[in-house]
Design a protein around this motif. Structure first.
Motif, PDB file in Angstrom:
ATOM      1  N   UNK A  38       0.833  -1.206   0.000  1.00  0.00           N
ATOM      2  CA  UNK A  38       0.000   0.000   0.000  1.00  0.00           C
ATOM      3  C   UNK A  38       0.865   1.252   0.000  1.00  0.00           C
ATOM      4  N   UNK A  39       1.992   1.194   0.698  1.00  0.00           N
ATOM      5  CA  UNK A  39       2.921   2.332   0.688  1.00  0.00           C
ATOM      6  C   UNK A  39       3.482   2.538  -0.708  1.00  0.00           C
ATOM      7  N   UNK A  40       3.939   1.467  -1.334  1.00  0.00           N
ATOM      8  CA  UNK A  40       4.555   1.577  -2.658  1.00  0.00           C
ATOM      9  C   UNK A  40       3.536   1.937  -3.734  1.00  0.00           C
ATOM     10  N   UNK A  41       2.298   1.535  -3.537  1.00  0.00           N
ATOM     11  CA  UNK A  41       1.262   1.804  -4.528  1.00  0.00           C
ATOM     12  C   UNK A  41       0.703   3.220  -4.399  1.00  0.00           C
ATOM     13  N   UNK A  42       0.533   3.695  -3.160  1.00  0.00           N
ATOM     14  CA  UNK A  42      -0.173   4.962  -2.958  1.00  0.00           C
ATOM     15  C   UNK A  42       0.669   6.085  -2.365  1.00  0.00           C
ATOM     16  N   UNK A  43       1.790   5.740  -1.705  1.00  0.00           N
ATOM     17  CA  UNK A  43       2.642   6.763  -1.093  1.00  0.00           C
ATOM     18  C   UNK A  43       4.113   6.487  -1.382  1.00  0.00           C
ATOM     19  N   UNK A  44       4.488   6.248  -2.645  1.00  0.00           N
ATOM     20  CA  UNK A  44       5.865   5.810  -2.924  1.00  0.00           C
ATOM     21  C   UNK A  44       6.924   6.850  -2.595  1.00  0.00           C
ATOM     22  N   UNK A  45       6.565   8.139  -2.653  1.00  0.00           N
ATOM     23  CA  UNK A  45       7.571   9.173  -2.378  1.00  0.00           C
ATOM     24  C   UNK A  45       8.015   9.167  -0.921  1.00  0.00           C
ATOM     25  N   UNK A  46       7.154   8.697  -0.019  1.00  0.00           N
ATOM     26  CA  UNK A  46       7.585   8.564   1.374  1.00  0.00           C
ATOM     27  C   UNK A  46       8.723   7.568   1.476  1.00  0.00           C
ATOM     28  N   UNK A  47       8.638   6.500   0.717  1.00  0.00           N
ATOM     29  CA  UNK A  47       9.708   5.506   0.723  1.00  0.00           C
ATOM     30  C   UNK A  47      10.967   6.054   0.075  1.00  0.00           C
TER      31      UNK A  47
END
Length: 488
Positions: free
Chosen positions: A133-142
């Motif tokens: 879900x992070x990589x799909x919807x919030x990848x810039x945080x990673x």
């Protein structure tokens, strides 16, 4: 699921979560009365968890990502590591090792070899679906987290090892990386800080064992994904023989917010040594399966009722819950009534937080067969390098097949338990432990059910198992007597 259906599902989930956050409940802990859960919107780190906004750079900037990242880097490596230590952040990939301490293991001065950061985005634990879900919807945080964590470790580059099946997630993440390069946020002179840092994606092929850090490193190097003996540890000899830190997607993705808001803010949530927010992936027999960000130490019952609409058929219909992904022991209802969702509370009840993948089973579940299926999974995923794991996982699976049917003897339950202890702690990596713990949990809490299953099976047979053995022995003795008489 088409676009309109997906929109309605997201909207309904959002409305349910907002309504649930209005509720307040008090829970008594060992340290007194303290309210856990009901995380406020202002304290949420992953503000696009359900994909309601753009996952790309324009949306990320509006949500506060990449805000004054240069200023964070300008404070130096030691400051970043110290803030992470103050925050009390523990690894979100399963082990729960203190992140600031782990980051500090990297060498302060280079001996001529470059250092690397490796992100474990394999997420192969059954029931776990938070990192995607992070990589799909919030990848810039990673991506931003890679820069900050990499800088704190003195790393030259980050390798994100992503599960091969995560095709759309890989697309979104690669686009975010490309956007960050184009905007000068990573690469040469990242964020105008004078620091050069590259980010690469490496796609895996779906092997569970590659979630183990040294097997992951072997896979990146183009070898078979088999764990290495330790020491040497990756912080000394990791990928390409260089100092390396391997860490989880969620662990790295929260680091920019910790640096902006301060370690003390993060530490203010959850119990001592169990601080911060956490992504919980709840599946199984609940009315609204979801991935949700909540405060650490929220009661398990509260987590399910607040965000999932409760157990299917009501809380009294609950049989058991696996609280941290398939590798941790299950918990029966009487423990689930009051247990808190954090590292220490779950260890106290002989389970673990793991990846916080909550698998709910109601009374319609054949819990013996459910654990049998997990035993089959671990037997299939064993790399075969260690004899106790290679042989033991298949023995576990074989015995669980018979336990599911009831085609066993009661004292074989003790033999099964002993087998798990012969596997646990006797392998290079923790896959052996992961195979053993679910079976141990089953025997610990559902032994009477296993015994009843065996009794029922033999009652259905024409002859009890022991009587059948006696009959076979008697027939064998008669044949031997006839043979001896004929020879005379």
């Amino acid at each position: 699921m088409n676009a309109s259906t997906r929109f309605l599902a997201v909207a309904g989930r959002r409305a349910a979560n907002k309504a649930a956050r209005k509720e307040t409940r008090q829970y008594t802990t060992a340290t007194g009365t303290r309210q856990y859960g009901g995380l406020k919107d202002k304290d949420r780190i992953f503000t696009n968890l359900y994909g309601e906004q753009s996952p790309y750079l324009d949306g990320a900037l509006k949500r506060g990502d990449w805000y004054r990242t240069k200023d964070i880097l300008s404070k130096g490596r030691d400051w970043i590591v110290n803030e992470v230590k103050i925050s009390g952040l523990r690894g979100r990939g399963g082990a729960g090792f203190p992140s600031g301490l782990k980051w500090s293991f990297m060498p302060k001065k280079s001996d001529g070899r470059p250092s690397y950061l490796v992100i474990n985005a394999d997420e192969g634990e059954p029931g776990t679906c938070k990192d995607r879900e992070i990589m799909r919807h919030d990848p810039h945080k990673l991506v931003e987290g890679c820069l900050i964590a990499g800088f704190a470790m003195g790393a030259k580059a980050a390798y994100i090892y992503i599960r091969g099946e995560f095709y759309r997630e890989t697309e979104n993440l690669q686009r975010a990386i490309d956007e960050a390069y184009k905007a000068g946020l990573i690469g040469k002179n990242a964020c105008n800080s004078g620091y050069d840092f590259d980010v690469y994606i490496h796609r895996g092929s779906g092997a569970y064992i590659c979630g183990e850090e040294t097997a992951l490193i072997e896979s990146i190097e183009g070898k078979q994904g088999k764990p290495r003996l330790k020491p040497p540890f990756p912080a000394n000899i990791g990928v390409f023989g260089c100092p390396t830190t391997v860490t989880n997607v969620e662990t790295v993705a929260v680091s920019p917010t910790i640096c902006r808001r301060g370690g003390e803010w993060f530490a203010s949530m959850g119990r001592k040594n169990n601080s911060g927010t956490k992504l919980f992936a709840i599946s199984g027999h609940v009315n609204n399966p979801c991935v949700v960000e909540e405060e650490m130490s929220i009661p398990l019952k509260e987590l399910i009722e607040r965000h999932c609409g409760g157990v299917r058929g009501g809380w009294d219909n609950l049989l058991a819950i696996i609280p941290g992904g398939s590798s941790v022991p299950l918990l029966p209802k009487n423990i689930c009534d009051n247990v808190l969702m954090d590292f220490d509370a779950l260890v106290d009840v002989k389970s673990g937080l793991g990846t916080a993948a909550v698998i709910v089973m109601d009374k319609s579940t054949d819990v013996i067969d459910a654990i049998r299926r997990l035993s089959e999974f671990y037997a299939h995923e064993s790399c075969g390098q260690c004899t106790p794991c290679r042989e033991g996982t298949h023995w576990l699976w074989d015995m669980m097949e018979r336990m599911t049917e009831g085609n066993a003897k009661v004292d074989e339950i003790d033999q099964l338990e002993q087998l798990t202890y012969q596997i646990e702690g006797h392998t290079i990596c923790a896959l052996g432990d992961a195979a053993a713990w679910p079976v141990q949990g089953l025997i610990r809490h559902f032994r009477p059910l296993m015994e009843q299953r065996i009794k029922t099976f033999h009652e259905k047979e024409q002859l009890p198992f022991d009587a059948l053995l006696e009959k076979v022995a008697a027939e064998s003795q008669q044949n031997q007597t006839k043979t001896a008489a004929a020879s005379h």
